[in-house]
Write an enzyme that holds these catalytic residues in place. Structure first.
Site, PDB file in Angstrom:
ATOM      1  CD  GLN A 116      -1.202  -0.015   3.719  1.00  0.00           C
ATOM      2  OE1 GLN A 116      -1.585  -1.130   4.049  1.00  0.00           O
ATOM      3  NE2 GLN A 116      -1.578   1.101   4.348  1.00  0.00           N
ATOM      4  CG  HIS A 131      -3.197  -2.546   9.665  1.00  0.00           C
ATOM      5  ND1 HIS A 131      -3.053  -1.749   8.553  1.00  0.00           N
ATOM      6  CD2 HIS A 131      -2.550  -3.707   9.380  1.00  0.00           C
ATOM      7  CE1 HIS A 131      -2.329  -2.389   7.644  1.00  0.00           C
ATOM      8  NE2 HIS A 131      -2.019  -3.582   8.121  1.00  0.00           N
TER       9      HIS A 131
END
Length: 337
Positions: free
Chosen positions: A137, A282
């Site tokens: 990411q 997360h």
């Protein structure tokens, strides 16, 4: 201006934790690390990043010394994120937003845990072809999108036996109306909602990842690669329900508490940390579970989106059956067709 001053103050406080002089014995290691990860800095920034890197390295060495004495069940290692402070780490990478209440209209189901179902002792959907390679990411808090595409990729494979990498950028650019905020965080369930409402999602090839937000939605219905028609929520906090879902459905989207230093530099072993709470921030993907042959400890197999340089080639083994460690079962869900 207030946010800028907060950043400046945080930087000054963080720098205050270092000695002024650099450790010159680490010069070769620093240069090797920069070269390995293609790191380049302006001169003023390099002084700060070097200090951050040294401090992180010192903490890793100290932690691994404790692990060698049997105090921990896992090991740490320097990785490509070693020049980030804890604050930067959490701001940039931990972008999951938990749904405070069930707010979906229609086509929402709840996973029904079975009292009689006997699940396999070990499950690993990677070996069955359900899981795409580990992604990265970058410096973008879009973990929610990566977790969502992972679950959708598993669903697509289950339906078609074709493994296709799906587009996180599609979700980042196009699901804002549902409350997602691109690189500044989002909801897994609302990513599924977008795909359901939109009638599909593009592939990574058709809609590549840019590690940025702020682009207009460029979804092309002519290149639809996958779809979902509903989403399923798993009972909050129930590892038993999560186990049944992973065993019978395939990869499941989950979220964990990843705010702590050991998580950031996890390298191998079964993660179990006193610094982990059940406040999740997360998003990851549960692709299986198993039991350690060494000590019989159970674990979840979680796919991360921080590249193969993190963890066990991009994966973590998180302790299982230890009171919902790191909140792994608090926000689990998956899409269906």
């Amino acid at each position: 201006m207030s946010l800028i001053w907060v950043g400046i103050v945080a930087t000054m406080v963080f720098l205050g934790a270092f000695t002024i002089a650099q450790d010159h014995t680490l010069e070769d290691a620093w240069e090797a690390w920069k070269g390995a990860h293609a790191k380049e800095y302006l001169e003023d920034e390099q002084t700060f990043r070097r200090a951050v890197w040294e401090k992180n390295l010192q903490r890793i060495v100290r932690y691994n010394l404790e692990a060698s004495l049997g105090k921990h069940s896992f090991w740490l290692a320097m990785n490509h994120l070693g020049d980030l402070t804890d604050e930067e780490f959490n701001q940039m990478l931990n972008g999951f937003h938990p749904d405070p209440v069930v707010r979906h209209g229609g086509n929402l189901a709840f996973f029904q845990e079975s009292a009689s179902l006997e699940t396999p002792k070990e499950v690993d959907w990677r070996t069955k072809g359900y899981v795409t390679p580990v992604k990265n990411q970058g410096h973008c808090g879009a973990c929610w999108a990566f977790s969502a595409t992972g679950a959708l990729e598993g669903l697509l494979f289950n339906q078609t036996r074709k493994l296709v990498s799906l587009s996180e950028q599609n979700l980042i650019d196009c699901s804002g109306k549902l409350g997602n905020h691109g690189c500044h965080g989002g909801y897994i369930t609302r990513a599924f909602e977008y795909v359901r409402n939109n009638g599909g999602i593009n592939s990574e090839d058709a809609y590549p990842y840019l590690e940025k937000e702020g682009f207009n939605c460029r979804y092309n219905p002519q290149e639809r690669a996958a779809n979902c028609t509903s989403l399923v929520a798993i009972q909050r906090g129930s590892e038993a329900a999560l186990e049944q879902a992973v065993a019978t459905i395939g990869p499941v989207s989950v979220a964990v508490d990843a705010h702590n230093f050991p998580f950031h530099f996890y390298k191998s072993g079964i993660f179990s940390s006193i610094f982990c709470s059940d406040v999740v921030n997360h998003a990851m993907l549960a692709v299986g579970y198993g039991t350690s042959q060494e000590d019989g400890k159970e674990y979840w197999i979680l796919k991360n989106s921080w590249s193969e340089n993190w963890g066990e080639k991009g994966y973590m083994r998180l302790v299982k059956g230890a009171g919902n460690h790191c909140g792994v079962a608090n926000q689990a869900s998956y899409p269906t067709l």
